[in-house]
Design an enzyme around this catalytic site. Structure first.
Site, PDB file in Angstrom:
ATOM      1  N   ARG A  35       0.850  -1.199   0.000  1.00 35.92           N
ATOM      2  CA  ARG A  35       0.000   0.000   0.000  1.00 35.92           C
ATOM      3  C   ARG A  35       0.878   1.238   0.000  1.00 35.92           C
ATOM      4  NH1 ARG A  35       1.366   1.639   5.017  1.00 35.92           N
ATOM      5  NH2 ARG A  35       1.783   0.000   6.513  1.00 35.92           N
ATOM      6  N   VAL A  74       2.850   6.003   4.996  1.00 34.59           N
ATOM      7  CA  VAL A  74       2.825   7.330   5.622  1.00 34.59           C
ATOM      8  C   VAL A  74       4.012   8.159   5.111  1.00 34.59           C
ATOM      9  CG1 VAL A  74       2.951   8.560   7.835  1.00 34.59           C
ATOM     10  CG2 VAL A  74       1.755   6.364   7.704  1.00 34.59           C
TER      11      VAL A  74
END
Ligand code: ADP
Length: 460
Positions: A302, A305
């Protein structure tokens, strides 16, 4: 008739962002820049979220508890249908690494902006990820690529073969949880029992594995981006060794002191691994680096951050590239085009007490954000914003870029000095002190450095 490349590209024009906070803002911007419409969702606690006002549609999908809103797959799919979305971007956390959700999205006739459900399933389980990486020739932390059995004698034998200290890890673990270091044999079984129970409760699986606990490694990771047509590149490396409780606090790119000829084969092995498993979209290979050697620990399937530090050094908009890959476009970048320039740092600004690190909820009464060359702030908060106790405490990411590491550090010190958040407690005072630390300024500190630094600070 099968779709041609041209027909399949641009598969959707509206994206539902199944997330909240700063990453919802970041993804919404990328969508708009690509000419896509956006659908924002929220829980009851987030009804006043500023990104709701800038989205084309804004739907409240459930109560404040994440399980009933941001993790409620049916509610999200219903919202997508109601708002006419053609794709879902999961952001990070929540459902971003949930293979069943990726599958449900595709079955509903929508595009999941991420890899296929099967890639998530393979790489999301740390044991099968390790197995896939070993098969692709990527070096891993010593230890078997199979789950620990229940038989105590076999477990003891595995630990002896690896050699103490060892670390017990949950196959489905994440967020720094589900891990336990075992310094010696007499606490082995107790550690296994505790971690199994923790894993069952937190991740729904009691599957554990064991590997060597490296005593002074750095955490270094490689960002990849792949399309659906067999193309993949790596965008350089990041150092995320500044951690508290296995959670990243400060990240930087590139990782200091790593010679290109050492990292090059690792980057190429990551690209090879992606091609072998038919990976699509963005991903991160995480490694521990000790005494000149790299050991794979896990892959995050994914957006992460810390993606901005790579955006600052590579000049590639990772979120846009991820969305374009999901649209079926051919990657418009080849490895030879990738150059990384300068140095970038990211500080995670959390709503938490700077001494105890306990979360701090409440209303932001005053906010001043830094500006100037090479400074970027990714945030969703504003003066008057109510920080909710329901979710992660990350309220902003402060990112800087400068030609050298020393200049980037100076820029971060200045940026932190210019950041004011009142009404709630934040970790800003702690970050200001950290950026004045001599050993950190030297670079190449290991994953235990921050905890030791905090202990020393408390003692004085
Ligand atoms: P998570 O998925 O919870 O983030 P990771 O497997 O990525 O877990 O590990 C998080 C951190 O835990 C690493 O960055 C490192 O600090 C520490 N860690 C993990 N595996 C080991 C190991 N074998 N030896 C030493 N530290 C480790």
């Amino acid at each position: 008739m099968p779709e041609t490349l041209e027909q399949s590209a641009g598969r959707f024009d509206t994206v539902l962002i199944a997330n909240r906070g700063e990453i919802a803002v970041r993804i919404q911007r990328a969508c708009r820049e690509l000419g896509l419409k956006t659908v924002a969702i929220c829980s009851e606690a987030d009804r006043q979220a500023p990104y709701g006002k800038t989205a084309d549609s804004f739907l409240c999908i459930g109560p404040s508890t994440a399980a009933k809103s941001y993790l409620n797959q049916d509610a999200i799919l219903l919202a997508a249908r109601l708002a006419g979305a053609g794709a879902i971007h999961p952001g990070y956390g929540f459902l971003s690494e949930n293979a069943a959700f990726a599958d449900a999205v595709e079955k509903a006739g929508l595009v999941f902006i991420g890899p296929t459900a099967s890639s998530i399933a393979i790489m999301g389980d740390k044991i099968s990820a390790k197995r896939a990486m070993m098969a692709a020739g990527v070096p891993c932390v010593p230890g078997p690529d199979t789950a620990l059995p229940d038989d105590p004698a076999t477990i003891e034998r595995i630990a002896l073969e690896i050699g103490y200290p060892v670390i017990i890890k949950a196959a489905g673990g994440g967020g720094g949880r589900g891990m336990r270091v075992v310094p010696k044999a007499d606490v082995l079984h107790e550690a296994i029992a505790l971690t199994r129970e923790e894993a069952r409760k937190a991740f729904g699986s009691r599957s554990l594995y064991m590997e060597k606990f490296l005593e002074h490694p750095r955490h270094i990771e490689i960002q990849v981006i792949c399309d659906d047509h067999g193309n993949a590149v790596w965008l350089g490396h990041r150092d995320c060794s500044m951690q508290r409780r296995h959670q990243k606090v400060v990240e930087e790119a590139p990782a200091p002191g790593i010679a290109p000829d050492i990292i090059q084969p690792v980057g190429l092995a990551c690209v090879q691994a992606c091609l072998q498993i038919g990976y699509r979209g963005v991903g991160t290979f995480e490694f521990l680096y000790e005494d000149g050697a790299f050991y794979f620990i896990e892959m995050n399937t994914r957006l992460q951050v810390e993606h901005p530090v790579t955006e600052m050094t590579s000049g590639v908009d990772i979120v846009q590239a991820q969305i374009r890959a999901a649209q079926g476009h051919v990657l418009d970048l080849i490895q030879g085009d990738v150059t990384c320039e300068g140095h970038s740092f990211e500080c995670r600004i959390n709503a938490e007490d700077p001494e105890t690190f306990l979360p701090s909820a409440g209303v932001v009464t005053h906010l001043a954000l830094p500006a100037g060359p090479g400074i970027r702030v990714d945030t969703h908060i504003h003066a008057g914003y109510k920080v909710s106790p329901y979710y992660d405490s990350l309220i902003a990411k402060l990112i800087v870029h400068a030609p050298t590491r020393a200049e980037a550090m100076a820029r971060m010190r200045e940026a932190l000095a210019g950041t004011e958040v009142e009404g709630i407690s934040t970790n800003i005072p702690f970050l200001r002190a950290l950026f004045k630390d001599g050993a950190f300024a030297q670079g190449e500190t290991d994953i235990h450095y921050l905890e030791q630094w905090l202990k020393l600070r408390r003692a004085t």
